[in-house]
Design an enzyme around this catalytic site. Structure first.
Site, PDB file in Angstrom:
ATOM      1  N   ASP A  37       0.882  -1.154   0.000  1.00 59.22           N
ATOM      2  CA  ASP A  37       0.000   0.000   0.000  1.00 59.22           C
ATOM      3  C   ASP A  37       0.936   1.225   0.000  1.00 59.22           C
ATOM      4  O   ASP A  37       2.083   1.130   0.449  1.00 59.22           O
ATOM      5  CB  ASP A  37      -0.872  -0.038   1.254  1.00 59.22           C
ATOM      6  N   ASP A  39      -0.037   5.035   0.734  1.00 59.37           N
ATOM      7  CA  ASP A  39      -0.294   6.020   1.793  1.00 59.37           C
ATOM      8  C   ASP A  39      -0.297   5.347   3.171  1.00 59.37           C
ATOM      9  O   ASP A  39      -1.122   4.476   3.429  1.00 59.37           O
ATOM     10  CB  ASP A  39      -1.659   6.692   1.578  1.00 59.37           C
ATOM     11  N   GLY A  74      -7.376   4.178   3.058  1.00 62.11           N
ATOM     12  CA  GLY A  74      -7.606   3.066   2.127  1.00 62.11           C
ATOM     13  C   GLY A  74      -8.916   3.157   1.360  1.00 62.11           C
ATOM     14  O   GLY A  74      -9.184   2.352   0.486  1.00 62.11           O
ATOM     15  N   ASN A 146      -3.606   9.284  -7.326  1.00 58.61           N
ATOM     16  CA  ASN A 146      -2.431  10.157  -7.328  1.00 58.61           C
ATOM     17  C   ASN A 146      -1.147   9.381  -7.016  1.00 58.61           C
ATOM     18  O   ASN A 146      -0.104   9.995  -6.745  1.00 58.61           O
ATOM     19  CB  ASN A 146      -2.609  11.273  -6.294  1.00 58.61           C
TER      20      ASN A 146
END
Ligand code: BG6
Ligand code: MG
Length: 241
Positions: A37, A39, A74, A146
C-alpha cells in the site's frame, strides 16, 4: 504385498516431506512478490488529505476532524466524500459530489507539491532494497489515483516492478481488485505474494484476494493479519532477507 509396498512408499514420502527444509530454513525468500500500500506504508500523506478535506468540509459547513479522517484510510475518494457527508444536513446530487471531490483533489495535489525525496525514510528505502535483493518482485497496490504523482515526488517513480492504483480499478478496498491486479501485473499467484498494509480495509482486501497480509499500525490488530509488524524494517525478517 501391494498394500505393504504402498505403505512403505507413503511412509518414505511422509518422512521426506517432514524432513524437507522449508524455503525459510534454506534462507530462500518466503514471498516471490511483495505488494505495498502507498499512503501510510511507503510514505505519509494523511496530513495533506486531512487539510484538503477540512477545507472542503469548512466550506460546506460540515464538521470534520482527524478521527473522521482516520476512517478514510484506504477508502476511495468518492467513498471518502460519502463518509464526510454523513454529517451533512443537505443532500447533494452526484454531479455536485463529483465537483466537490474534484475541488478537494485540486487542493490535495497542490499540497503534494511540498513532498520531496526527504519524505522517503532511509528505513523504508533500505528495506525495499534488501527485499528486492532477496529476489522478490515489488509492486504498489494503492486506491489512490495520485499514486504515480506521489511516487515521483518521493523519488520512487521508476522503482517498482508494477503499479496497481486507483486508475486501474473499479472497486476499492476492502475489495481485493487492486491487489489482484498488482499480482497479475507481476505475473504471480496471490498465494506467492505478501500484501503490506496500514489500513484494516486493506488487510480485509488482501485476505479476500488470497494473499497473506503484513499489517503495520492499526492494521496489525486485524484478526486475519498473518504478520503483525511494528516497523517497516521487520519485513526483512518475514522474508528471510
Ligand atoms: C488511499 C488513501 O491510498 O487513497 C485514502 O488511504 C484516499 O485516504 C484514497 O482517499 C484515494 O486517494 P486519491 O488520491 O485518489 O484521492
Ligand atoms: Mg494506507
Amino acid at each position: 504385498m501391494t498394500a505393504v509396498c504402498f505403505g512403505l512408499a507413503s511412509g518414505i514420502l511422509a518422512a521426506f516431506i517432514k524432513s524437507k527444509p522449508t524455503r525459510r530454513d534454506k534462507g530462500i525468500m518466503r514471498y516471490q512478490g511483495i505488494i505495498f500500500d502507498l499512503d501510510g506504508v511507503i510514505c505519509f500523506t494523511d496530513k495533506y488529505h486531512y487539510q484538503a478535506w477540512k477545507a472542503l468540509a469548512d466550506e460546506i459547513g460540515v464538521y470534520f476532524d482527524e478521527t473522521i479522517n482516520n476512517r478514510l484510510r484506504g477508502v476511495s475518494r468518492m467513498a471518502s466524500l460519502d463518509i464526510i457527508l454523513e454529517r451533512s444536513e443537505k443532500e447533494y446530487t452526484q454531479e455536485e459530489k463529483e465537483q466537490m471531490a474534484a475541488k478537494k483533489n485540486e487542493v490535495y495535489r497542490g499540497l503534494l507539491q511540498q513532498m520531496s525525496e526527504a519524505d522517503l525514510s532511509a528505513e523504508v528505502k533500505e528495506t525495499l532494497d534488501v527485499l528486492r535483493a532477496s529476489g522478490a518482485k515489488l509492486a504498489i497496490g494503492s486506491s489512490s489515483k495520485n499514486a504515480k504523482l506521489i511516487l515521483g515526488r518521493i523519488g520512487l517513480g521508476d522503482y517498482f516492478d508494477a503499479i496497481s492504483d486507483g486508475t486501474n480499478i473499479t472497486h476499492s478496498k476492502p475489495n481485493p481488485e487492486v491487489f489482484l491486479k498488482a499480482a497479475e501485473f507481476l505475473g504471480l499467484d496471490p498465494k506467492d505474494c505478501l500484501v503490506v498494509e496500514d489500513a484494516l480495509a486493506g488487510i480485509e482486501a488482501a485476505v479476500a484476494g488470497g494473499f497473506d497480509g503484513a499489517g503495520i499500525g492499526e492494521a496489525a490488530t486485524h484478526e486475519k493479519v498473518s504478520w503483525p509488524i511494528k516497523t517497516f524494517a521487520d519485513l526483512k525478517q518475514i522474508q528471510g532477507a
